[in-house]
Design an enzyme around this catalytic site. Structure first.
Site, PDB file in Angstrom:
ATOM      1  N   GLU A  66      19.644 -34.032  29.490  1.00 49.21           N
ATOM      2  CA  GLU A  66      18.361 -34.494  29.718  1.00 49.21           C
ATOM      3  C   GLU A  66      17.651 -33.369  30.626  1.00 49.21           C
ATOM      4  O   GLU A  66      16.665 -33.271  30.066  1.00 49.21           O
ATOM      5  CB  GLU A  66      18.426 -35.561  30.508  1.00 49.21           C
ATOM      6  CG  GLU A  66      18.696 -37.031  29.773  1.00 49.21           C
ATOM      7  CD  GLU A  66      20.249 -37.140  29.533  1.00 49.21           C
ATOM      8  OE1 GLU A  66      20.264 -38.307  28.869  1.00 49.21           O
ATOM      9  OE2 GLU A  66      21.054 -36.567  30.098  1.00 49.21           O
ATOM     10  N   HIS A 135      20.764 -49.374  33.842  1.00 49.44           N
ATOM     11  CA  HIS A 135      19.920 -49.387  32.777  1.00 49.44           C
ATOM     12  C   HIS A 135      18.566 -50.261  32.651  1.00 49.44           C
ATOM     13  O   HIS A 135      18.061 -50.580  31.821  1.00 49.44           O
ATOM     14  CB  HIS A 135      20.775 -49.649  31.536  1.00 49.44           C
ATOM     15  CG  HIS A 135      21.611 -48.801  31.206  1.00 49.44           C
ATOM     16  ND1 HIS A 135      23.027 -48.600  31.852  1.00 49.44           N
ATOM     17  CD2 HIS A 135      21.717 -47.812  30.165  1.00 49.44           C
ATOM     18  CE1 HIS A 135      23.651 -47.556  31.223  1.00 49.44           C
ATOM     19  NE2 HIS A 135      22.941 -47.229  30.224  1.00 49.44           N
TER      20      HIS A 135
END
Length: 362
Positions: A66, A135
């Site tokens: 990322e 999440h």
């Protein structure tokens, strides 16, 4: 329904896909990159068909790197491209904070306006599926704290398309936050491309009893309550804040001068939330107009449980919003009216999937 010519109902996810497609048609510099972008599930169908239409040179997957890939996108933006980077969870953007905070957000300022970073980072927040602490976080306040980043949270399909096109055309880095419970809600969306403002809140239900300023999915919970109470003569003003940075304090101040009461709804944790920032700014401006201390409703200050049994009571809902409005405004209903409101606003279906009452258009 809105009054524009050539509108039809689309889901929030379809509106995003259409916005991406139209932005890519209009400008060959727009590229889409992200983990799972060309996957058959297509990021909740928001990138469906884009690779077939525009090719692998403009729509592509990325490795699990990322920070590195965000750096690539920052560099591409500096060189004239307009990347749209997609993270399936906002949590994954934590791995790219150095690039977002130290580079993307600062470059325009550090180089005296001679360089811009036209980068859009789509991130998804929300609940369900037992996603647990890593999440399902709503981290908009972290990004909104950083000068140089715009942080938007469209709540309707109309705004999802219009604000995405506006974000892609903006010369600043934009964090574009989608709540997964909004993806299937329908709204009237124009066929042609259009832009919705990235810095202006919008009144979605007019009233004079109390101002409810809501962010993202909490707009839906607020609307359920406002419509239920309107049947009993209690008019709630609901403001879709649309953006966490810039924060449209003027719109809320104007409403509070009319209602005298303020309730702010957020999807993030209570401490350090953008809800707290909004309340502070309104109090600084409109202290004399407030009849009672403002109230905020946000998530409790502990991680989201993975167990759906434990998560059931974690998230604030329309019932909490209703109770807060009644207490804030010292309003009483008859027992029959109270039961009628509760029947209208209670979540239907399983608690870990979107409320069946959220349909649209809004």
């Amino acid at each position: 329904m809105r009054s524009e010519q050539g509108v039809r109902e689309l889901t929030y996810a379809q509106a995003i896909q259409e916005g991406l497609s139209q932005a890519m048609e209009a400008d060959p510099r727009v590229i889409v990159i992200g983990e799972g972008v060309p996957d058959p599930k297509a990021i909740f169908a928001t990138t469906a068909g884009l690779r077939d239409k525009f090719g692998a040179q403009r729509v592509f997957d990325m490795p699990l790197s990322e920070n590195g890939m965000t750096g690539v996108c920052v560099g591409a933006a500096m060189c004239g491209m307009r990347p749209v980077m997609v993270h399936q969870r906002i949590d994954f953007a934590m791995l790219a904070m150095d690039q977002l905070v130290n580079n993307a957000a600062k470059w325009h300022y550090m180089f005296d306006g001679l360089a811009s970073i036209p980068l859009v980072v789509r991130v998804i927040v929300g609940r369900g599926w037992g996603q647990g602490p890593q999440h399902s976080q709503s981290l908009q306040a972290i990004f909104a704290h950083v000068p140089g980043l715009k942080v938007v949270l469209p709540a309707t399909a109309y705004d999802a398309k219009g604000m995405l096109i506006g974000a892609i055309e903006d010369n600043n880095p934009v964090i574009f936050i989608e709540h997964r419970w909004l993806h299937n809600i329908k709204d009237a969306v124009p066929v042609t491309g259009y832009r919705a403002p990235l810095d202006k809140a919008r009144v979605v239900h007019a009233g004079d009893k109390v101002t409810v300023a809501a962010f993202s999915y909490m707009v839906m919970e607020a609307l359920l309550v406002a419509r239920a109470l309107a049947k009993h003569g209690i008019q709630v003003e609901v403001i879709d804040m649309r953006s966490a940075r810039p924060l449209d304090v003027d719109a809320v101040s104007q409403s509070v001068r009319k209602t005298g009461h303020l309730l702010v709804l957020d999807t993030a944790w209570t401490s350090g939330s953008i809800a707290g920032e909004l309340i502070t700014r309104v109090v600084e401006r409109e202290f004399g107009a407030l009849r009672k201390a403002p109230v905020r409703i946000a998530s409790p200050d502990y991680p989201v449980p993975t167990s759906h049994y434990m998560a059931e009571k974690y998230y604030p809902d329309a019932v909490q919003v209703y109770e807060a409005i009644m207490a804030l405004t010292a309003t009483a209903l008859t027992l029959e009216q109270h039961e009628s409101v509760l029947a209208s606003i209670r979540h239907t279906g399983r608690h870990d999937v979107p409320n069946a009452k959220f349909t649209g258009p809004f």
